[in-house]
Write a protein that holds these residues in place. Sequence first.
Motif, mmCIF file in Angstrom:
data_model
loop_
_atom_site.group_PDB
_atom_site.id
_atom_site.type_symbol
_atom_site.label_atom_id
_atom_site.label_comp_id
_atom_site.label_asym_id
_atom_site.label_seq_id
_atom_site.Cartn_x
_atom_site.Cartn_y
_atom_site.Cartn_z
ATOM 1 N N ILE A 4 0.869 -1.172 0.000
ATOM 2 C CA ILE A 4 0.000 0.000 0.000
ATOM 3 C C ILE A 4 0.908 1.225 0.000
ATOM 4 O O ILE A 4 1.711 1.402 0.919
ATOM 5 C CB ILE A 4 -0.900 0.020 1.247
ATOM 6 N N LEU A 20 -2.899 3.415 9.786
ATOM 7 C CA LEU A 20 -2.974 2.320 8.814
ATOM 8 C C LEU A 20 -2.285 1.066 9.351
ATOM 9 O O LEU A 20 -2.814 -0.046 9.264
ATOM 10 C CB LEU A 20 -2.325 2.747 7.488
ATOM 11 N N GLU A 27 -0.128 -5.793 6.697
ATOM 12 C CA GLU A 27 0.111 -5.196 5.389
ATOM 13 C C GLU A 27 1.543 -4.677 5.252
ATOM 14 O O GLU A 27 2.223 -4.383 6.241
ATOM 15 C CB GLU A 27 -0.862 -4.044 5.136
ATOM 16 N N PHE A 29 3.688 -1.535 3.710
ATOM 17 C CA PHE A 29 3.456 -0.141 3.375
ATOM 18 C C PHE A 29 4.720 0.485 2.783
ATOM 19 O O PHE A 29 5.828 0.258 3.274
ATOM 20 C CB PHE A 29 3.038 0.656 4.613
ATOM 21 N N ALA A 64 2.601 -0.756 -6.458
ATOM 22 C CA ALA A 64 1.653 -0.491 -5.375
ATOM 23 C C ALA A 64 0.261 -1.000 -5.750
ATOM 24 O O ALA A 64 -0.223 -0.773 -6.856
ATOM 25 C CB ALA A 64 1.597 1.003 -5.073
ATOM 26 N N LYS A 65 -0.398 -1.686 -4.831
ATOM 27 C CA LYS A 65 -1.745 -2.216 -5.087
ATOM 28 C C LYS A 65 -2.824 -1.198 -4.754
ATOM 29 O O LYS A 65 -3.984 -1.357 -5.159
ATOM 30 C CB LYS A 65 -1.980 -3.495 -4.294
ATOM 31 N N ALA A 66 -2.451 -0.160 -3.990
ATOM 32 C CA ALA A 66 -3.393 0.880 -3.587
ATOM 33 C C ALA A 66 -2.596 2.122 -3.245
ATOM 34 O O ALA A 66 -1.389 2.058 -2.964
ATOM 35 C CB ALA A 66 -4.219 0.433 -2.384
ATOM 36 N N VAL A 68 -2.856 5.625 -0.790
ATOM 37 C CA VAL A 68 -3.494 6.484 0.203
ATOM 38 C C VAL A 68 -2.846 7.865 0.090
ATOM 39 O O VAL A 68 -1.644 8.011 0.311
ATOM 40 C CB VAL A 68 -3.326 5.942 1.631
ATOM 41 N N ARG A 89 -8.056 1.413 -9.826
ATOM 42 C CA ARG A 89 -7.183 1.285 -8.653
ATOM 43 C C ARG A 89 -7.911 1.708 -7.378
ATOM 44 O O ARG A 89 -8.855 2.491 -7.415
ATOM 45 C CB ARG A 89 -5.954 2.168 -8.823
ATOM 46 N N THR A 213 -9.684 2.767 4.101
ATOM 47 C CA THR A 213 -8.697 2.007 3.322
ATOM 48 C C THR A 213 -8.871 0.512 3.547
ATOM 49 O O THR A 213 -8.885 -0.282 2.590
ATOM 50 C CB THR A 213 -7.268 2.429 3.724
ATOM 51 N N LYS A 214 -9.014 0.120 4.788
ATOM 52 C CA LYS A 214 -9.200 -1.303 5.103
ATOM 53 C C LYS A 214 -10.464 -1.846 4.453
ATOM 54 O O LYS A 214 -10.468 -2.945 3.879
ATOM 55 C CB LYS A 214 -9.256 -1.483 6.623
ATOM 56 N N LEU A 217 -9.963 -2.201 0.604
ATOM 57 C CA LEU A 217 -9.095 -3.331 0.270
ATOM 58 C C LEU A 217 -9.816 -4.656 0.475
ATOM 59 O O LEU A 217 -9.678 -5.586 -0.325
ATOM 60 C CB LEU A 217 -7.821 -3.282 1.108
#
Length: 263
Positions: A4, A20, A27, A29, A64-66, A68, A89, A213-214, A217
Amino acid sequence: MGPIAVFDSGVGGLSVLRELVAQMPSEHFLYFGDSANAPYGTRPTAEIRSLTLAHAERLFDRGAKALVVACNTATSAAIGALRARWPDRVIIGIEPALKLAVSRHPGGCIGVLATEATLREEKFAALLQRCAENCHILKCPCPELVEFVERGELTGPALERCLAARLAPVLAAGPDALVLGCTHFPFAAGAIRRVVGPDVELLDGSAGTARETKRRLLDAGLLVQQGEGSVTIENSLDSPAILALSRQLLHAPIFPGRESFDK
């Protein structure tokens, strides 16, 4: 599965990264702060948008998969452009915790301490219209506070003089709450508390952003829920001093004594 990515104009987004990590400990980061170009809040909107899009592209190119956007200013200026460029995304922004403040102090007086850019953007105007009815909202720009935090100057007479001058109109109105509308500002919460006194509630949006965010995802099937997570911190300055400050802020206590209403 990639990390992330968490992006901010400098070290402020570490206040969001803390939340986060707390909510998603498994996760991975990748935090990137653009301290070489900080502060964003005094820059034109087009420039903020261009910087944000460029950094987002680089972070997505690194897997990056996401993303923030842990910066109120960058969210205000660029979140629409980010989602338009990468519609598939997971991209989450942050906004001042005005909705939370209004829910906790209906009909009250609420100050919003933020950068000039955040307060002037259409996104903040829409937030005001959406959730601030029956409350007296006072906008309070404080661009200097970002620079204090970027220097690691979180306490001291110079900081408190600056805050007292900027907050004077808000304090004269007798506020019930003060929204910290920049992710840098929670790191100066101790100094802010000394200026505003014990009875003004300090609020920020980091916990809500982490929850969103959680949720996003999980809905996308991208949430890692087992194993040991990790944090990588990078900065456009790439200096030992800024990286040391970043590690310090990631673990520094903020909002001492505040009840965990927003956890």
